[in-house]
Design a protein around this motif. Structure first.
Motif, PDB file in Angstrom:
ATOM      1  N   LYS A 122      33.287  44.992 -32.765  1.00  0.00           N
ATOM      2  CA  LYS A 122      32.571  43.749 -33.070  1.00  0.00           C
ATOM      3  C   LYS A 122      31.054  43.937 -33.102  1.00  0.00           C
ATOM      4  O   LYS A 122      30.323  43.009 -33.453  1.00  0.00           O
ATOM      5  CB  LYS A 122      32.936  42.668 -32.047  1.00  0.00           C
ATOM      6  N   TYR A 125      35.997  44.321 -36.578  1.00  0.00           N
ATOM      7  CA  TYR A 125      37.234  43.676 -36.104  1.00  0.00           C
ATOM      8  C   TYR A 125      37.585  42.499 -37.001  1.00  0.00           C
ATOM      9  O   TYR A 125      38.735  42.346 -37.435  1.00  0.00           O
ATOM     10  CB  TYR A 125      37.055  43.213 -34.661  1.00  0.00           C
ATOM     11  N   ASP A 151      39.404  42.567 -28.505  1.00  0.00           N
ATOM     12  CA  ASP A 151      38.115  41.884 -28.479  1.00  0.00           C
ATOM     13  C   ASP A 151      37.083  42.767 -27.825  1.00  0.00           C
ATOM     14  O   ASP A 151      37.318  43.325 -26.771  1.00  0.00           O
ATOM     15  CB  ASP A 151      38.219  40.573 -27.672  1.00  0.00           C
ATOM     16  N   ASN A 169      30.810  43.178 -38.108  1.00  0.00           N
ATOM     17  CA  ASN A 169      31.975  42.856 -37.276  1.00  0.00           C
ATOM     18  C   ASN A 169      33.207  43.463 -37.938  1.00  0.00           C
ATOM     19  O   ASN A 169      33.900  42.821 -38.738  1.00  0.00           O
ATOM     20  CB  ASN A 169      32.121  41.344 -37.134  1.00  0.00           C
TER      21      ASN A 169
END
Length: 275
Positions: free
Chosen positions: A197, A218, A38, A216
């Motif tokens: 991200k 990810y 993240d 994004n």
């Protein structure tokens, strides 16, 4: 005063060694390939995802989905719709006429220098269109020429993937467009040091106001969100920025490296008792 100075020097050396070790640790892991994580915040700082969440995200990908990720996007690599341009290389085959067959380079004027018929404009045509144009010129000298054209060098259309990827640089397109996912796969995928991200798709502009679109990466690669799989046009740039920690380590490295080297090569001198 001397003690305080000594403590400050020891603390500085210790911090430099720790930061250098941290960078080496990150680089070693980066070489093993990308691991989902993240990234949060516009500042580039990231909050690590729990191990269970990462494992769950990876576990959701079936074999069919993994194969689909490496498969070219529809129309993205279709050579039949690829429009030829300068620096491309084509292979011309004329049935029963090897003397006018061979490989030809498309020059900056968009032409090939072709035997017997002179220069032929190829730029802007597909391979089928090029075969038709060459056949038309050859029909003045050969009865019903059977011409086929293959593209042996895709050089005229490129996009750029830069920043925190394993193989940054040019991506040569095999179609008039390419998707972000396909470009990332060819660039070796993002590294641990990137903010996936908060990536950016940039379309260069001569006015100085280049349009930018947030991507994004990810979610695209590890969560299967195809809404982030934008189409890239020739000349577009995909930028994977570094994390805050990565930028800090790289700023300190020129200072920390000499100190770490000196600390590693230092030796202790023991004086015998009685001297």
């Amino acid at each position: 005063m001397m003690k305080r100075t000594l403590y400050l020097l020891i603390g500085t050396v210790f911090m430099a060694i720790v930061l250098t070790a941290a960078e080496s640790h990150a680089q070693n892991f980066a070489g093993t390939g990308p691991i989902p994580r993240d990234n949060a915040g516009d500042s580039g700082q990231e909050s690590p995802a729990p191990a269970g969440d990462a494992a769950e995200a990876q576990g959701e990908l079936t074999d069919e989905e993994l194969i689909a990720m490496t498969r070219p996007a529809p129309g993205g690599e279709d050579s039949s719709t690829y429009t030829l341009g300068p620096t491309d290389v084509i292979e011309i085959t004329v049935m029963r006429h090897p003397e006018v067959s061979g490989q030809y380079f498309i020059n900056n004027e968009g032409k090939i220098q072709y035997e017997f018929v002179g220069d032929v404009v190829i730029s802007g045509l597909t391979k089928d269109g090029a075969a038709e144009a060459i056949s038309k010129r050859l029909s003045e000298y050969i009865i019903n020429p059977e011409v086929t054209v293959k593209i042996s060098g895709y050089n005229s259309k490129v996009v750029y993937v830069v920043g925190e990827v394993n193989n940054p640089g040019k991506i040569f397109m095999r179609g008039d467009t390419i998707t972000i996912r396909e470009a990332l796969l060819q660039a070796g995928l993002p590294m641990l040091t990137g903010v996936t991200k908060k990536s950016r798709l940039i379309t260069p502009s001569e006015t100085g106001h280049a349009p930018k679109k947030e991507v994004n990466v990810y979610a695209l690669l590890y969560e299967g969100d195809l809404r982030e799989n934008f189409t890239m046009q020739p000349g577009d740039v995909l930028y994977i920025p570094p994390t805050f920690l990565t930028k800090a380590i790289r700023a300190i490295q020129p200072v920390a490296s000499p100190v770490g080297t000196a600390a590693g090569t230092a030796r202790t001198v023991i004086t015998p008792i009685g001297f």
